[in-house]
Write an enzyme that holds these catalytic residues in place. Structure first.
Site, PDB file in Angstrom:
ATOM      1  N   TYR A 188       0.854  -1.203   0.000  1.00  0.00           N
ATOM      2  CA  TYR A 188       0.000   0.000   0.000  1.00  0.00           C
ATOM      3  C   TYR A 188       0.887   1.249   0.000  1.00  0.00           C
ATOM      4  O   TYR A 188       0.656   2.192  -0.764  1.00  0.00           O
ATOM      5  CB  TYR A 188      -0.914  -0.034   1.226  1.00  0.00           C
ATOM      6  CG  TYR A 188      -1.946   1.078   1.296  1.00  0.00           C
ATOM      7  CD1 TYR A 188      -3.180   0.954   0.652  1.00  0.00           C
ATOM      8  CD2 TYR A 188      -1.704   2.245   2.010  1.00  0.00           C
ATOM      9  CE1 TYR A 188      -4.134   1.953   0.731  1.00  0.00           C
ATOM     10  CE2 TYR A 188      -2.649   3.253   2.091  1.00  0.00           C
ATOM     11  CZ  TYR A 188      -3.868   3.109   1.450  1.00  0.00           C
ATOM     12  OH  TYR A 188      -4.814   4.120   1.529  1.00  0.00           O
TER      13      TYR A 188
ATOM     14  N   ASN B  55     -10.697   0.364   6.529  1.00  0.00           N
ATOM     15  CA  ASN B  55     -10.011   0.147   7.814  1.00  0.00           C
ATOM     16  C   ASN B  55     -10.966  -0.378   8.897  1.00  0.00           C
ATOM     17  O   ASN B  55     -10.690  -0.232  10.080  1.00  0.00           O
ATOM     18  CB  ASN B  55      -9.326   1.443   8.272  1.00  0.00           C
ATOM     19  CG  ASN B  55     -10.270   2.627   8.234  1.00  0.00           C
ATOM     20  OD1 ASN B  55     -11.474   2.451   8.430  1.00  0.00           O
ATOM     21  ND2 ASN B  55      -9.752   3.816   7.988  1.00  0.00           N
TER      22      ASN B  55
HETATM   23  N1  LIG Z   1     -10.078   5.507   4.875  1.00  0.00           N
HETATM   24  C1  LIG Z   1      -8.911   6.090   5.146  1.00  0.00           C
HETATM   25  O1  LIG Z   1      -8.552   6.316   6.331  1.00  0.00           O
HETATM   26  C2  LIG Z   1      -7.981   6.493   4.040  1.00  0.00           C
HETATM   27  C3  LIG Z   1      -6.774   7.110   4.394  1.00  0.00           C
HETATM   28  C4  LIG Z   1      -5.910   7.519   3.381  1.00  0.00           C
HETATM   29  C5  LIG Z   1      -6.267   7.319   2.063  1.00  0.00           C
HETATM   30  N2  LIG Z   1      -7.437   6.691   1.750  1.00  0.00           N
HETATM   31  C6  LIG Z   1      -7.764   6.515   0.332  1.00  0.00           C
HETATM   32  O2  LIG Z   1      -9.072   6.996   0.082  1.00  0.00           O
HETATM   33  C7  LIG Z   1      -9.612   6.320  -1.069  1.00  0.00           C
HETATM   34  C8  LIG Z   1     -11.008   5.810  -0.748  1.00  0.00           C
HETATM   35  O3  LIG Z   1     -10.904   4.821   0.264  1.00  0.00           O
HETATM   36  P1  LIG Z   1     -12.063   4.519   1.323  1.00  0.00           P
HETATM   37  O4  LIG Z   1     -11.471   4.653   2.650  1.00  0.00           O
HETATM   38  O5  LIG Z   1     -13.292   5.279   0.956  1.00  0.00           O
HETATM   39  O6  LIG Z   1     -12.262   2.953   1.076  1.00  0.00           O
HETATM   40  P2  LIG Z   1     -13.547   2.060   0.769  1.00  0.00           P
HETATM   41  O7  LIG Z   1     -14.718   2.504   1.540  1.00  0.00           O
HETATM   42  O8  LIG Z   1     -13.053   0.664   0.925  1.00  0.00           O
HETATM   43  O9  LIG Z   1     -13.829   2.367  -0.771  1.00  0.00           O
HETATM   44  C9  LIG Z   1     -12.964   1.944  -1.786  1.00  0.00           C
HETATM   45  C10 LIG Z   1     -13.670   2.088  -3.118  1.00  0.00           C
HETATM   46  O10 LIG Z   1     -12.779   1.647  -4.156  1.00  0.00           O
HETATM   47  C11 LIG Z   1     -13.482   0.689  -4.936  1.00  0.00           C
HETATM   48  N3  LIG Z   1     -12.558  -0.236  -5.608  1.00  0.00           N
HETATM   49  C12 LIG Z   1     -11.654  -1.066  -5.031  1.00  0.00           C
HETATM   50  N4  LIG Z   1     -11.023  -1.754  -5.988  1.00  0.00           N
HETATM   51  C13 LIG Z   1     -11.537  -1.362  -7.176  1.00  0.00           C
HETATM   52  C14 LIG Z   1     -11.296  -1.710  -8.518  1.00  0.00           C
HETATM   53  N5  LIG Z   1     -10.409  -2.655  -8.856  1.00  0.00           N
HETATM   54  N6  LIG Z   1     -11.995  -1.081  -9.505  1.00  0.00           N
HETATM   55  C15 LIG Z   1     -12.906  -0.127  -9.185  1.00  0.00           C
HETATM   56  N7  LIG Z   1     -13.212   0.233  -7.925  1.00  0.00           N
HETATM   57  C16 LIG Z   1     -12.524  -0.380  -6.937  1.00  0.00           C
HETATM   58  C17 LIG Z   1     -14.409  -0.008  -3.962  1.00  0.00           C
HETATM   59  O11 LIG Z   1     -15.406  -0.731  -4.653  1.00  0.00           O
HETATM   60  P3  LIG Z   1     -16.162  -1.989  -3.970  1.00  0.00           P
HETATM   61  O12 LIG Z   1     -17.227  -1.425  -3.083  1.00  0.00           O
HETATM   62  O13 LIG Z   1     -16.706  -2.719  -5.150  1.00  0.00           O
HETATM   63  O14 LIG Z   1     -15.142  -2.779  -3.207  1.00  0.00           O
HETATM   64  C18 LIG Z   1     -14.929   1.209  -3.221  1.00  0.00           C
HETATM   65  O15 LIG Z   1     -15.894   1.864  -3.989  1.00  0.00           O
HETATM   66  C19 LIG Z   1      -8.598   5.233  -1.414  1.00  0.00           C
HETATM   67  O16 LIG Z   1      -7.762   5.702  -2.448  1.00  0.00           O
HETATM   68  C20 LIG Z   1      -7.808   5.070  -0.130  1.00  0.00           C
HETATM   69  O17 LIG Z   1      -6.513   4.529  -0.365  1.00  0.00           O
HETATM   70  C21 LIG Z   1      -8.308   6.276   2.712  1.00  0.00           C
END
Ligand SMILES: NC(=O)c1ccc[n+]([C@@H]2O[C@H](COP(=O)([O-])OP(=O)(O)OC[C@H]3O[C@@H](n4cnc5c(N)ncnc54)[C@H](OP(=O)(O)O)[C@@H]3O)[C@@H](O)[C@H]2O)c1
Length: 310
Positions: free
Chosen positions: A234, A270
């Site tokens: 990651y 997470n």
């Molecule tokens: N949450 C945090 O604390 C945090 C911190 C730093 C950065 N981020 C970044 O923020 C962004 C959003 O994350 P989140 O926390 O909202 O996570 P999340 O709730 O798990 O959402 C991730 C999204 O990405 C989609 N996805 C995963 N693999 C994919 C693929 N191969 N093709 C198309 N869509 C795909 C998922 O679809 P499905 O529903 O189908 O799985 C979901 O819609 C990410 O880039 C993450 O790295 C998050």
């Protein structure tokens, strides 16, 4: 349905958001639409994406449509590009948000508190991160999926949609990154310097570096070669994405290409062990997406502020 819904889009800015069906991505779609931007909410799963669009429309946001997008599938990416070329013709804002978490949760997951509504109540960011480290494991499959989705997938979507972003008079690309993509997590000074030397870096070289990481991961040599440890794939994928952001910004000075850390946000990624709500995290992303014309490019923003890549 989609063509009818976009008949009044000519006067609007148009955005594509990847991974828009939940978490931060869904809230980015909501906030962009709330700011008068027409949004193509994409998701890999048709039913989840369509349900998310219905939810936003139910909240009165009519300028949101769904298009399927699996970022690791070249045909799916090409279908989205073809749809946009035929019906929208330009793309003002591309938010590369889709990603996976980089590790598998252990099957016998134990939450810090089984009784509280919020099992992480009272924990700070360090304690939550520690919990995540202890309850996950990095496998060959999770590392591979992470690089393919978070780095290569984002890159392929960007390349496919780039001509449309160029058709906008104010094209922007926002790569959703992470604070743990900062180069301080690399142990090897050589790797750190090369990833920070944006004047000499190419995306081909970045691909080679990411492939070298995967070889070292497979050989059990992550630590020995000075790659970041703990959520290593990651961290490498997000560091490479940050470097790619800078390479693209340098190559396309007419565009605004930036990357953003949304904060530590309670999402499925997470297991809800975050400090911000998805709405708050999305605000940090949307603030960069809607920066005034002629604003910064090739920059990294953390929690709404410009921050160092290292
Ligand atoms: N949450 C945090 O604390 C945090 C911190 C730093 C950065 N981020 C970044 O923020 C962004 C959003 O994350 P989140 O926390 O909202 O996570 P999340 O709730 O798990 O959402 C991730 C999204 O990405 C989609 N996805 C995963 N693999 C994919 C693929 N191969 N093709 C198309 N869509 C795909 C998922 O679809 P499905 O529903 O189908 O799985 C979901 O819609 C990410 O880039 C993450 O790295 C998050």
């Amino acid at each position: 349905m989609e063509r009818g819904a976009i008949s009044d889009w000519r006067s609007k800015r148009v955005a594509v958001v990847t991974g828009g069906n939940k978490g931060i991505g869904l809230e980015v779609c909501r906030q962009l639409a709330g700011n008068g931007v027409a949004v193509v909410l994409t998701a890999r799963d048709e039913a989840r994406g369509a349900a998310a669009v219905e939810k936003l429309r139910g909240d009165g946001l009519s300028s949101v449509i769904f298009h399927q997008l699996e970022v690791t599938d070249a045909r799916s990416v090409a279908r989205l590009a073809d749809f946009l070329k035929a019906h929208v013709r330009k793309l003002d804002i591309l938010v590369n948000n889709a990603a996976v978490g980089g590790a598998e949760y252990v099957p016998d997951l134990v939450y810090p508190s089984a009784t509280n509504d919020d099992p992480f109540a009272g924990m700070d960011e360090g304690q939550m991160s520690e919990w995540m480290q202890q309850n996950t494991r990095e496998t060959y499959n999770s590392a591979k999926e992470t690089l393919e989705t978070n780095y290569y997938g984002t890159k392929h979507v960007t390349e496919a949609l780039l001509p449309l972003v160029h058709s906008s008079t104010d094209g922007r690309i926002i790569n959703v990154s992470s604070v743990i993509g900062q180069l301080r997590y690399f142990v090897s000074e050589e790797l750190k310097q090369e990833l920070n030397d944006v004047g000499n870096l190419s995306d081909q070289r970045l691909d080679e570096m990411v492939a070298a990481f995967m070889e070292d991961f497979t050989a059990g040599a992550v630590e020995a070669r000075g790659w970041p440890v703990g959520f290593s794939a990651y961290k490498v994928a997000k560091a490479a994405l940050n470097a790619y952001t800078r390479v693209m910004a340098r190559r396309h000075p007419e565009l605004r290409v930036n990357c953003v850390h949304p904060g530590f946000v309670k999402t499925d990624m997470n297991r809800l062990a975050g400090l911000l709500t998805p709405e708050q995290g999305a605000r940090n992303v949307v603030a960069v997406a809607l920066l005034p014309t002629g604003g910064p490019t090739g920059k990294y923003f953390a929690l709404g502020q410009e921050a160092p890549f290292v």
